[in-house]
Each structure stands twice: as C-alpha cells, then as structure tokens.
Design a protein around this motif. Structure first.
Motif, short mmCIF file in Angstrom:
data_model
loop_
_atom_site.label_atom_id
_atom_site.label_comp_id
_atom_site.label_asym_id
_atom_site.label_seq_id
_atom_site.Cartn_x
_atom_site.Cartn_y
_atom_site.Cartn_z
N UNK A 18 0.88 -1.16 0.00
CA UNK A 18 0.00 0.00 0.00
C UNK A 18 0.92 1.21 0.00
N UNK A 19 0.91 1.94 -1.09
CA UNK A 19 1.83 3.07 -1.26
C UNK A 19 1.03 4.35 -1.47
N UNK A 20 1.43 5.40 -0.77
CA UNK A 20 0.83 6.71 -0.94
C UNK A 20 1.87 7.62 -1.58
N UNK A 21 1.48 8.23 -2.69
CA UNK A 21 2.41 9.12 -3.40
C UNK A 21 2.49 10.46 -2.68
N UNK A 22 3.43 11.26 -3.09
CA UNK A 22 3.60 12.60 -2.49
C UNK A 22 2.41 13.51 -2.78
N UNK A 23 1.61 13.18 -3.79
CA UNK A 23 0.43 13.99 -4.12
C UNK A 23 -0.84 13.46 -3.44
N UNK A 24 -0.73 12.34 -2.71
CA UNK A 24 -1.88 11.81 -1.99
C UNK A 24 -2.60 10.67 -2.69
N UNK A 25 -2.13 10.26 -3.87
CA UNK A 25 -2.71 9.10 -4.53
C UNK A 25 -2.32 7.85 -3.76
N UNK A 26 -3.19 6.83 -3.77
CA UNK A 26 -2.92 5.58 -3.05
C UNK A 26 -2.99 4.42 -4.04
N UNK A 65 2.26 4.97 -10.72
CA UNK A 65 1.37 6.00 -10.18
C UNK A 65 1.80 6.48 -8.79
N UNK A 66 2.43 5.61 -8.01
CA UNK A 66 2.70 5.96 -6.61
C UNK A 66 4.15 5.73 -6.19
N UNK A 67 5.07 5.69 -7.14
CA UNK A 67 6.44 5.36 -6.77
C UNK A 67 7.41 6.52 -6.91
N UNK A 68 6.92 7.73 -6.94
CA UNK A 68 7.79 8.89 -7.09
C UNK A 68 8.44 9.32 -5.79
N UNK A 69 9.26 10.35 -5.88
CA UNK A 69 9.94 10.93 -4.73
C UNK A 69 8.90 11.37 -3.70
N UNK A 70 9.11 11.01 -2.46
CA UNK A 70 8.19 11.40 -1.39
C UNK A 70 7.08 10.40 -1.13
N UNK A 71 7.06 9.29 -1.86
CA UNK A 71 6.04 8.27 -1.64
C UNK A 71 6.29 7.57 -0.31
N UNK A 72 5.21 7.11 0.33
CA UNK A 72 5.31 6.43 1.63
C UNK A 72 4.69 5.04 1.54
N UNK A 73 5.35 4.08 2.15
CA UNK A 73 4.85 2.70 2.19
C UNK A 73 4.04 2.53 3.47
N UNK A 74 2.74 2.30 3.32
CA UNK A 74 1.86 2.11 4.48
C UNK A 74 1.38 0.67 4.60
N UNK A 75 2.11 -0.27 4.02
CA UNK A 75 1.70 -1.67 4.00
C UNK A 75 1.51 -2.22 5.40
N UNK A 76 2.45 -1.98 6.31
CA UNK A 76 2.35 -2.52 7.66
C UNK A 76 1.12 -1.98 8.37
N UNK A 77 0.79 -0.71 8.15
CA UNK A 77 -0.41 -0.12 8.75
C UNK A 77 -1.67 -0.78 8.22
N UNK A 78 -1.73 -0.99 6.89
CA UNK A 78 -2.89 -1.62 6.28
C UNK A 78 -3.09 -3.04 6.78
#
Length: 83
Positions: A18-26, A65-78
């Motif tokens: 589960x990845x969130x991009x720097x623009x807020x896309x998931x 779509x979600x792998x750019x600079x500033x993206x965050x990995x929220x997999x553990x949270x999900x």
C-alpha cells in the motif's frame, strides 16, 4: 478496500503493498483468497481528488502511479487494520 472486498473466514485479503504518493494518490497491491481457496492478485488506485477507489485494475494501470519521490509505504499499517 473493505467496501470492495469483504473478508470472511473463507475469504481473505493480504496487502502486498500500500503506497501513498507525495500527491496523496494511493496504490493498493493485494492478494485475495476466495471461498474456493483460489488466490488472485488485486490492483486498485485511489486518486487524491477522487470520490471512490478504482478497482479490478491490471498492474499496468497502477504501475508508476505511486512510486515517485516522497512516496510512503503504508503496508504494515494496512495489514494491522485488516486483522
């Protein structure tokens, strides 16, 4: 995702990513198992300004779509929320 895929003792969903991009896309990458114990890869995308999740997608639809600079990995949270 629960609105799309309801988990039961016979049906499970495991988030591979589960990845969130720097623009807020998931971007969601998951593996589901249905009541027949058949596994399937699932790809979904939630744009930051959308009113709903796009699901039933192919990998090519979410790739990049979600792998750019500033993206965050929220997999553990999900995974923690799904248990």
């Amino acid at each position: 995702m629960r609105a799309i895929y309801e988990t039961t003792p016979e049906q499970t969903i495991h988030f591979d990513s589960v990845i969130v991009s720097s623009t807020g896309d998931v971007c969601y990458f998951a593996k589901t198992t249905d009541a027949r114990q058949t596994s399937e890869l699932v790809f979904a995308f939630f744009a930051h300004d959308a009113t709903g999740v796009q699901f039933g997608l192919e990998f090519a639809d979410v790739n990049g779509q979600c792998d750019g600079l500033g993206s965050r990995d929220l997999t553990a949270f999900a995974e923690g929320v799904n248990k």
